[in-house]
Design a protein around this motif. Structure first.
Motif, PDB file in Angstrom:
ATOM      1  N   ASN A  81       0.819  -1.209   0.000  1.00 48.06           N
ATOM      2  CA  ASN A  81       0.000   0.000   0.000  1.00 48.06           C
ATOM      3  C   ASN A  81       0.855   1.262   0.000  1.00 48.06           C
ATOM      4  N   LYS A 110      -6.390   0.982  -6.948  1.00 41.59           N
ATOM      5  CA  LYS A 110      -7.350   1.369  -5.908  1.00 41.59           C
ATOM      6  C   LYS A 110      -7.093   2.775  -5.379  1.00 41.59           C
ATOM      7  N   GLU A 132     -11.572  -2.523 -11.043  1.00 42.51           N
ATOM      8  CA  GLU A 132     -11.397  -1.480 -10.023  1.00 42.51           C
ATOM      9  C   GLU A 132     -11.603  -0.100 -10.617  1.00 42.51           C
TER      10      GLU A 132
END
Length: 256
Positions: A81, A110, A132
Motif C-alpha cells: 500500500n 485502488k 477497479e
C-alpha cells in the motif's frame, strides 16, 4: 590450515549475518580455491542449510512459486500500500499509462484519484485492475484480450502483444515476482514475461513496484535487465548493497 568443519561454520555464520555469500569473497577469507568453496556450498545445500546461486549462495529459496492472486494480496500488504501510494503520486493529467498484473499494481489502481487527473487513459492486462477502475467513468480503460491466467486474473499471449503495438504510453507500472541483481527482473510465467517486455517497449518510462521480499528471488520467465527500467519503488527492507548496486546501474530507487 582451516578444516572442513570450520569452513562450513564460517559460511553458515556469514549467511546468518548477511543472508547471502559470494564464492570470491569466501575464497579470500578462507584462503582456499573456488573449487573447494563450491564443493562446500554443494555439501551444505545437500544438508538443506543454504541454496546455491550463480557465484554464491543464499539463506533463502531464490525461486518463486506461482501463488493465486488472492493469497498474494495478503502478503506484505502494508508495504504494498505504501509503494502504491508513492506510485499514484507519479500519475499526471493527460497520462496514458499501462498497468500490468499483480497485487501491488492492483493496490495502485485502488489509489488512483481520477478527480485530480484529467484525460487519464489506462491500458491493462489485469481484469481486477480494469474492474477497479470501472467505478470511475472519467477514466478511459482499455482491457487487453488474450489467454486468461487464472492465478493472476490477467491475460497473456500473442493477441495482447499485437494490440499493444498500436499504442504508445507515458508510463508503465510493472509488478514482478523476482528481482535478482545478476539475472534481472522475472515472473513465474514465460508468456507474461513476453507481454511485460512488449509493455516496456511501448512505454516512455518503466516503473517497477516491488516489495523487498521480491529481491534475491527468480521466477521462471525473465522480463528484462536493469538497463530497460527507469525506477523501482520498494520498501525499506532492501539491503544497502542492493540499493547501491541498483543506483550504480542507473536505476532510480524510491524507498517508502
Amino acid at each position: 590450515m582451516i578444516n572442513l568443519t570450520e569452513r562450513h561454520q564460517h559460511i553458515i555464520n556469514k549467511l546468518q549475518q548477511k543472508g547471502q555469500v559470494a564464492v570470491i569473497d569466501l575464497c579470500d577469507e578462507l584462503r582456499v580455491s573456488s573449487v573447494t568453496i563450491r564443493k562446500d556450498l554443494k555439501l551444505l545445500e545437500d544438508k538443506g542449510l543454504l541454496f546455491r546461486t550463480h557465484g554464491g549462495a543464499t539463506q533463502y529459496n531464490p525461486y518463486t512459486i506461482d501463488l493465486p492472486v488472492n493469497e498474494k494480496e495478503n502478503l506484505q500488504a502494508s508495504e504494498k500500500n505504501r509503494i502504491a501510494l508513492a506510485a499514484a503520486g507519479l500519475i499526471e493529467p493527460n497520462d496514458s499509462i499501462l498497468i500490468a498484473s499483480g497485487t501491488t499494481v492492483l493496490a495502485l489502481a485502488k489509489l488512483i484519484q481520477p478527480s485530480l487527473l484529467k484525460n487519464l487513459t489506462v491500458i491493462t492486462s489485469a481484469l481486477n485492475v480494469a474492474l477497479e477502475l470501472l467505478h470511475h467513468p472519467e477514466v478511459e480503460v482499455i482491457q487487453l484480450g488474450g489467454i486468461l491466467r487464472r492465478s493472476s486474473s490477467s491475460v497473456t499471449g500473442p493477441y495482447a502483444e499485437s494490440v499493444l503495438a498500436d499504442f504508445s504510453c507515458s508510463k508503465l507500472f510493472l509488478g514482478v515476482d523476482g528481482i535478482d541483481l545478476e539475472f534481472g527482473l522475472t515472473t513465474t510465467n514465460v508468456m507474461e514475461a513476453h507481454l511485460n517486455r512488449q509493455m516496456i517497449n511501448i512505454s516512455q518510462k518503466a516503473i517497477v513496484l516491488a516489495d523487498s521480499s521480491k529481491f534475491g528471488k527468480r521466477g521462471f520467465g525473465k522480463i528484462c535487465g536493469f538497463d530497460e527500467i527507469d525506477q523501482i519503488i520498494t520498501d525499506k527492507g532492501i539491503s544497502d548493497h542492493t540499493f547501491k548496486s541498483l543506483q550504480g546501474m542507473g536505476v532510480k530507487v524510491t524507498i517508502v
